[in-house]
Design an enzyme around this catalytic site. Sequence first.
Site, PDB file in Angstrom:
ATOM      1  N   LYS A   1       1.152  -1.275  -0.311  1.00 47.94           N
ATOM      2  CA  LYS A   1       0.571  -0.093   0.094  1.00 47.94           C
ATOM      3  C   LYS A   1       0.757   1.369  -0.103  1.00 47.94           C
ATOM      4  O   LYS A   1       0.538   2.045  -0.622  1.00 47.94           O
ATOM      5  CB  LYS A   1      -0.910   0.261   1.569  1.00 47.94           C
ATOM      6  CG  LYS A   1      -2.312  -1.417   0.858  1.00 47.94           C
ATOM      7  CD  LYS A   1      -2.997  -0.875   2.134  1.00 47.94           C
ATOM      8  CE  LYS A   1      -4.354  -1.898   2.463  1.00 47.94           C
ATOM      9  NZ  LYS A   1      -4.716  -2.499   1.085  1.00 47.94           N
TER      10      LYS A   1
ATOM     11  N   ASN B   1     -15.131  -3.809   6.699  1.00 47.79           N
ATOM     12  CA  ASN B   1     -14.312  -3.467   5.243  1.00 47.79           C
ATOM     13  C   ASN B   1     -14.418  -4.297   4.592  1.00 47.79           C
ATOM     14  O   ASN B   1     -13.437  -4.296   3.646  1.00 47.79           O
ATOM     15  CB  ASN B   1     -13.122  -2.642   6.104  1.00 47.79           C
ATOM     16  CG  ASN B   1     -12.733  -1.758   6.577  1.00 47.79           C
ATOM     17  OD1 ASN B   1     -14.020  -0.862   7.068  1.00 47.79           O
ATOM     18  ND2 ASN B   1     -11.972  -1.642   7.690  1.00 47.79           N
TER      19      ASN B   1
ATOM     20  N   GLU C   1      -8.855   1.221  -5.980  1.00 45.32           N
ATOM     21  CA  GLU C   1      -9.974   1.454  -5.524  1.00 45.32           C
ATOM     22  C   GLU C   1      -9.972   2.760  -5.679  1.00 45.32           C
ATOM     23  O   GLU C   1      -9.112   3.211  -5.331  1.00 45.32           O
ATOM     24  CB  GLU C   1     -10.149   0.229  -4.595  1.00 45.32           C
ATOM     25  CG  GLU C   1     -10.072  -0.729  -5.333  1.00 45.32           C
ATOM     26  CD  GLU C   1     -10.391  -2.312  -3.660  1.00 45.32           C
ATOM     27  OE1 GLU C   1     -10.581  -3.161  -3.557  1.00 45.32           O
ATOM     28  OE2 GLU C   1      -9.636  -1.563  -2.846  1.00 45.32           O
TER      29      GLU C   1
ATOM     30  N   GLU D   1      -6.285   1.688  -3.306  1.00 42.02           N
ATOM     31  CA  GLU D   1      -4.938   0.639  -3.534  1.00 42.02           C
ATOM     32  C   GLU D   1      -5.797   0.140  -5.342  1.00 42.02           C
ATOM     33  O   GLU D   1      -6.943  -0.212  -5.515  1.00 42.02           O
ATOM     34  CB  GLU D   1      -5.098  -0.194  -2.287  1.00 42.02           C
ATOM     35  CG  GLU D   1      -6.728  -0.962  -2.749  1.00 42.02           C
ATOM     36  CD  GLU D   1      -6.570  -2.824  -1.842  1.00 42.02           C
ATOM     37  OE1 GLU D   1      -5.665  -2.677  -1.922  1.00 42.02           O
ATOM     38  OE2 GLU D   1      -7.403  -2.971  -1.563  1.00 42.02           O
TER      39      GLU D   1
ATOM     40  N   ASN E   1      -6.383  -3.644  -6.684  1.00 42.57           N
ATOM     41  CA  ASN E   1      -5.717  -5.064  -7.194  1.00 42.57           C
ATOM     42  C   ASN E   1      -5.808  -6.036  -7.991  1.00 42.57           C
ATOM     43  O   ASN E   1      -6.690  -5.294  -9.537  1.00 42.57           O
ATOM     44  CB  ASN E   1      -6.964  -5.298  -6.479  1.00 42.57           C
ATOM     45  CG  ASN E   1      -7.900  -4.950  -5.416  1.00 42.57           C
ATOM     46  OD1 ASN E   1      -6.464  -5.215  -4.379  1.00 42.57           O
ATOM     47  ND2 ASN E   1      -9.142  -4.648  -4.946  1.00 42.57           N
TER      48      ASN E   1
ATOM     49  N   PHE F   1     -23.439 -12.606  12.824  1.00 45.71           N
ATOM     50  CA  PHE F   1     -22.940 -13.350  11.359  1.00 45.71           C
ATOM     51  C   PHE F   1     -21.435 -14.401  11.996  1.00 45.71           C
ATOM     52  O   PHE F   1     -20.517 -13.817  10.913  1.00 45.71           O
ATOM     53  CB  PHE F   1     -21.935 -12.282  10.008  1.00 45.71           C
ATOM     54  CG  PHE F   1     -23.603 -11.000  10.477  1.00 45.71           C
ATOM     55  CD1 PHE F   1     -23.496 -10.926   9.034  1.00 45.71           C
ATOM     56  CD2 PHE F   1     -23.062  -9.812  10.994  1.00 45.71           C
ATOM     57  CE1 PHE F   1     -24.745 -10.237   8.621  1.00 45.71           C
ATOM     58  CE2 PHE F   1     -24.289  -9.125  10.306  1.00 45.71           C
ATOM     59  CZ  PHE F   1     -25.758  -9.583   8.989  1.00 45.71           C
TER      60      PHE F   1
HETATM   61  P1  ADP Z   1     -12.191  -7.435  -2.995  1.00 45.67           P
HETATM   62  O1  ADP Z   1     -12.372  -6.154  -3.362  1.00 45.67           O
HETATM   63  O2  ADP Z   1     -12.648  -8.595  -4.648  1.00 45.67           O
HETATM   64  O3  ADP Z   1     -13.215  -8.392  -2.596  1.00 45.67           O
HETATM   65  P2  ADP Z   1     -10.837  -8.975  -0.718  1.00 45.67           P
HETATM   66  O4  ADP Z   1      -9.522  -7.840  -0.837  1.00 45.67           O
HETATM   67  O5  ADP Z   1     -11.961  -8.539  -0.046  1.00 45.67           O
HETATM   68  O6  ADP Z   1     -11.001  -8.293  -2.472  1.00 45.67           O
HETATM   69  O7  ADP Z   1     -10.206  -9.806  -1.638  1.00 45.67           O
HETATM   70  C1  ADP Z   1     -10.057 -10.969  -1.928  1.00 45.67           C
HETATM   71  C2  ADP Z   1     -10.281 -12.081  -1.902  1.00 45.67           C
HETATM   72  O8  ADP Z   1      -8.996 -12.373  -1.333  1.00 45.67           O
HETATM   73  C3  ADP Z   1     -10.920 -13.234  -0.329  1.00 45.67           C
HETATM   74  O9  ADP Z   1     -11.370 -14.175  -1.238  1.00 45.67           O
HETATM   75  C4  ADP Z   1     -10.288 -12.668   0.654  1.00 45.67           C
HETATM   76  O10 ADP Z   1     -10.306 -13.375   0.943  1.00 45.67           O
HETATM   77  C5  ADP Z   1      -8.905 -12.781  -0.015  1.00 45.67           C
HETATM   78  N1  ADP Z   1      -7.625 -12.215   0.148  1.00 45.67           N
HETATM   79  C6  ADP Z   1      -7.250 -10.823   0.158  1.00 45.67           C
HETATM   80  N2  ADP Z   1      -6.194 -10.716   1.003  1.00 45.67           N
HETATM   81  C7  ADP Z   1      -6.236 -11.666   1.713  1.00 45.67           C
HETATM   82  C8  ADP Z   1      -4.929 -11.381   2.544  1.00 45.67           C
HETATM   83  N3  ADP Z   1      -4.240 -10.050   2.958  1.00 45.67           N
HETATM   84  N4  ADP Z   1      -5.245 -12.754   2.852  1.00 45.67           N
HETATM   85  C9  ADP Z   1      -5.395 -13.822   2.810  1.00 45.67           C
HETATM   86  N5  ADP Z   1      -6.924 -13.455   2.097  1.00 45.67           N
HETATM   87  C10 ADP Z   1      -6.692 -12.225   1.530  1.00 45.67           C
HETATM   88  P1  ADP Z   2      -7.772  -3.792   1.859  1.00 48.27           P
HETATM   89  O1  ADP Z   2      -6.391  -3.878   0.795  1.00 48.27           O
HETATM   90  O2  ADP Z   2      -8.174  -4.403   2.731  1.00 48.27           O
HETATM   91  O3  ADP Z   2      -8.636  -3.645   0.808  1.00 48.27           O
HETATM   92  P2  ADP Z   2      -8.312  -0.825   1.182  1.00 48.27           P
HETATM   93  O4  ADP Z   2      -7.699  -0.029   1.380  1.00 48.27           O
HETATM   94  O5  ADP Z   2      -8.789  -1.170   0.161  1.00 48.27           O
HETATM   95  O6  ADP Z   2      -8.146  -2.032   1.616  1.00 48.27           O
HETATM   96  O7  ADP Z   2     -10.056  -0.279   2.204  1.00 48.27           O
HETATM   97  C1  ADP Z   2     -10.625  -1.472   2.483  1.00 48.27           C
HETATM   98  C2  ADP Z   2     -12.066  -0.510   3.144  1.00 48.27           C
HETATM   99  O8  ADP Z   2     -11.703   0.041   4.426  1.00 48.27           O
HETATM  100  C3  ADP Z   2     -12.609   0.868   1.751  1.00 48.27           C
HETATM  101  O9  ADP Z   2     -13.170   0.215   1.419  1.00 48.27           O
HETATM  102  C4  ADP Z   2     -13.157   1.496   3.030  1.00 48.27           C
HETATM  103  O10 ADP Z   2     -13.910   1.133   3.483  1.00 48.27           O
HETATM  104  C5  ADP Z   2     -11.742   1.126   4.076  1.00 48.27           C
HETATM  105  N1  ADP Z   2     -11.121   3.077   4.255  1.00 48.27           N
HETATM  106  C6  ADP Z   2      -9.527   2.507   3.776  1.00 48.27           C
HETATM  107  N2  ADP Z   2      -9.468   3.292   3.377  1.00 48.27           N
HETATM  108  C7  ADP Z   2     -10.017   4.292   4.523  1.00 48.27           C
HETATM  109  C8  ADP Z   2      -9.698   6.293   4.891  1.00 48.27           C
HETATM  110  N3  ADP Z   2      -8.756   6.251   4.543  1.00 48.27           N
HETATM  111  N4  ADP Z   2     -10.591   6.576   4.536  1.00 48.27           N
HETATM  112  C9  ADP Z   2     -11.525   6.203   5.356  1.00 48.27           C
HETATM  113  N5  ADP Z   2     -12.244   4.448   4.769  1.00 48.27           N
HETATM  114  C10 ADP Z   2     -11.125   3.895   4.374  1.00 48.27           C
HETATM  115 MG    MG Z   3      -9.658  -2.850  -1.054  1.00 52.15          MG
END
Ligand code: ADP
Ligand code: ADP
Ligand code: MG
Length: 670
Positions: free
Chosen positions: A116, A235, A275, A288, A290, A348
């Site tokens: 990140k 999140n 994103e 970030e 993906n 949940f």
């Molecule tokens: P999306 O934005 O497509 O929902 P996510 O970040 O929620 O993506 O993750 C998508 C998939 O990758 C999920 O199945 C989640 O469990 C897995 N995943 C993502 N990051 C990690 C991590 N750091 N460790 C384990 N699983 C992860």
């Molecule tokens: P991940 O890799 O776990 O998907 P992200 O950086 O994409 O992490 O963040 C996941 C979620 O967390 C976002 O969809 C948002 O809802 C929340 N989030 C992340 N950063 C911020 C921020 N700076 N302010 C508010 N919400 C945030």
């Molecule tokens: Mg994300």
Amino acid sequence: MFTKILIANRGEIACRIIKTARKMGIATVAVHSDADRNAMHVEMADEAVHIGPAAAAQSYLVPEKIIEACKLTGAQAVHPGYGFLSERASFCEELEKEGIVFIGPKPKAIRAMGDKIESKKFANAAKVSTVPGFLGEIENAEHAETIAGEIGYPVMIKASAGGGGKGMRIAWSKAEVRDGFERARSEAKSSFGDDRVFIEKFIVDPRHIEIQVLADAHGNCIYLGERECSIQRRNQKVVEEAPSPFLDESTRKAMGKQAVALAKAVDYQSAGTVEFIVDNEKNFYFLEMNTRLQVEHPVTELVTGIDLVEQMIRVAAGEKLAIKQADVKLNGWAVESRLYAEDPYRNFLPSIGRLTRYRPPEEGRFGDIVVRNDTGVTEGSEISMFYDPMIAKLCTWAPSRMAAIDAMSDALDNFVVDGIEHNIPFLASLMQHPRWREGRLSTAFIAEEYPDGFSTILPDAEDRSVLAAIATAVELLRRDRLDRLTGRLAPHSGLLKPDWVVWLGDDYIPVSIGEGMVSIPMEIDLSVAGSEPMTVRSDWRPGEILWHGTIGGRHVSAQVRPIENGARIAWKGMSVTARAMLPRIAELDRLMLAKTAPDTSKLLLCPMPGLVVSIAVIVGQEVKAGETLAVVEAMKMENVLRADRDVTIEAINAKPGESLAVDAVIMEFA
Ligand code: ADP
Ligand code: ADP
Ligand code: MG
């Protein structure tokens, strides 16, 4: 083009990829663990290779096993799906060394975007707007405090290596930053093996809106519109849609341009997602990227008509993108609901077990509506604690947002799942939620609208008359059948007594019956609680779970499951017991003593099926409210069970390593 590819994944996404490969005439190889021997993706693929025990760390996450499987079967390329090895740059390099193609971006792009902190630096350089924050090394808690002060509260402390909604915490004050920084760092270390954290502004009540990009190896890159994913729990996304109800054409274009600029800056190729979070003024900030196929990609496919997996395979095979930016048209509206094996009524918590019934709604095009269900399970499948609890992704498409939401509501009413707990009641109630229907969304939506978690939705007066009508119709048919079986064949004479009563939970609802036929199909006039009579028409047969019909001209799909002297009816997230009877019986029924539930206040029950990780107390110990009693693991999650009041431990009935069923007694209090 490849003639054979291997899918290094399981579940719905493996099945999804196999479908496209088959359409393209490419043979497929599945890999599977012990637990997935009979899984749907194994069944669907042309060949399957066993790669180890159930634990992902010893099977789906081992690059050598995937490479071995490729060599064994002659697969020329690997699609990683999402999760597992999809964002591991070293895996791509290992494949490359063996001359096997990775169906995804190049390792350089994965590395640049996988971290990140690094990806935010990249984004800044590519003139992409990022969340204001500090990207340098944070030395200690004081330093963190200074930085937070400069950014302005609230701030978010994030693990640089984090993902899947984990490793993030919000701080509203100096004290919270101090505490949060230390904890975030140790959590990051233990969860991701990397203790680097950074601090950025926490955007209050933002939306999560992401841009789908598609790029080839020849320098072409386009964007395929956006997905709104603001409906999140902790999140993690739960419901997604395309397009976003919030964006206008110029914001969409500006976000699309930035997403493409970022993708080009890292020589991106394949499908990827950028994103953003978007504030109330439509300011957007990069979160970030993906570097993989996203879980929620189907909604983009439904509004663009583009098969993203096909494009990924073509790009990996070296083809030029055949689609130009000007060809991308967003058509209609699509919504996706993630069906999880988790109990919405119990905060949940994950639920595992066998799917004794699994009957998704019919897929296809029905007039103006499309229903699509991406799944990796069938009736009889086992939901185990080893993998992700997602069982299906139900999508609907329609020309307008409202029609797509109504189609989703109907599809959820028609989705039959038994044997495990699942979140369909929650999703179904969400589809009726006025704020969701208006599109007034933010990532805090679920936390704000369901502050105490989800509990049974209570029917309003109109709902109650629909439910009472179904209960009466079901009971009349049941009695008719019984009369025929027992040979009491004075056709319906005793049956069509005009006055009835329905107990809906503890509600007493009088129903009177007018003209009609108790037969299949049935058609009968009912008046509920003294209101205008309405005609109920249905071709339901006793024994069926799905009840379809019209009530006063309105189309209704509900689910009825028999209980003692009645039925449990599930409809639009509501779930009620309904017992229709003659008034005299109801009077007697009223006098019956209600059964009292057993007293469980002196027991610690296991809240879900899982594995005891540790017991934190000993017999005779006095424990204060809030202290840890035991830790139980289920579906990759450790659940800490705490005392909800001061207690003394009288007996301990479980030990670490033991697998427990739901409601098993872990310990007893004095
Ligand atoms: P999306 O934005 O497509 O929902 P996510 O970040 O929620 O993506 O993750 C998508 C998939 O990758 C999920 O199945 C989640 O469990 C897995 N995943 C993502 N990051 C990690 C991590 N750091 N460790 C384990 N699983 C992860
Ligand atoms: P991940 O890799 O776990 O998907 P992200 O950086 O994409 O992490 O963040 C996941 C979620 O967390 C976002 O969809 C948002 O809802 C929340 N989030 C992340 N950063 C911020 C921020 N700076 N302010 C508010 N919400 C945030
Ligand atoms: Mg994300």
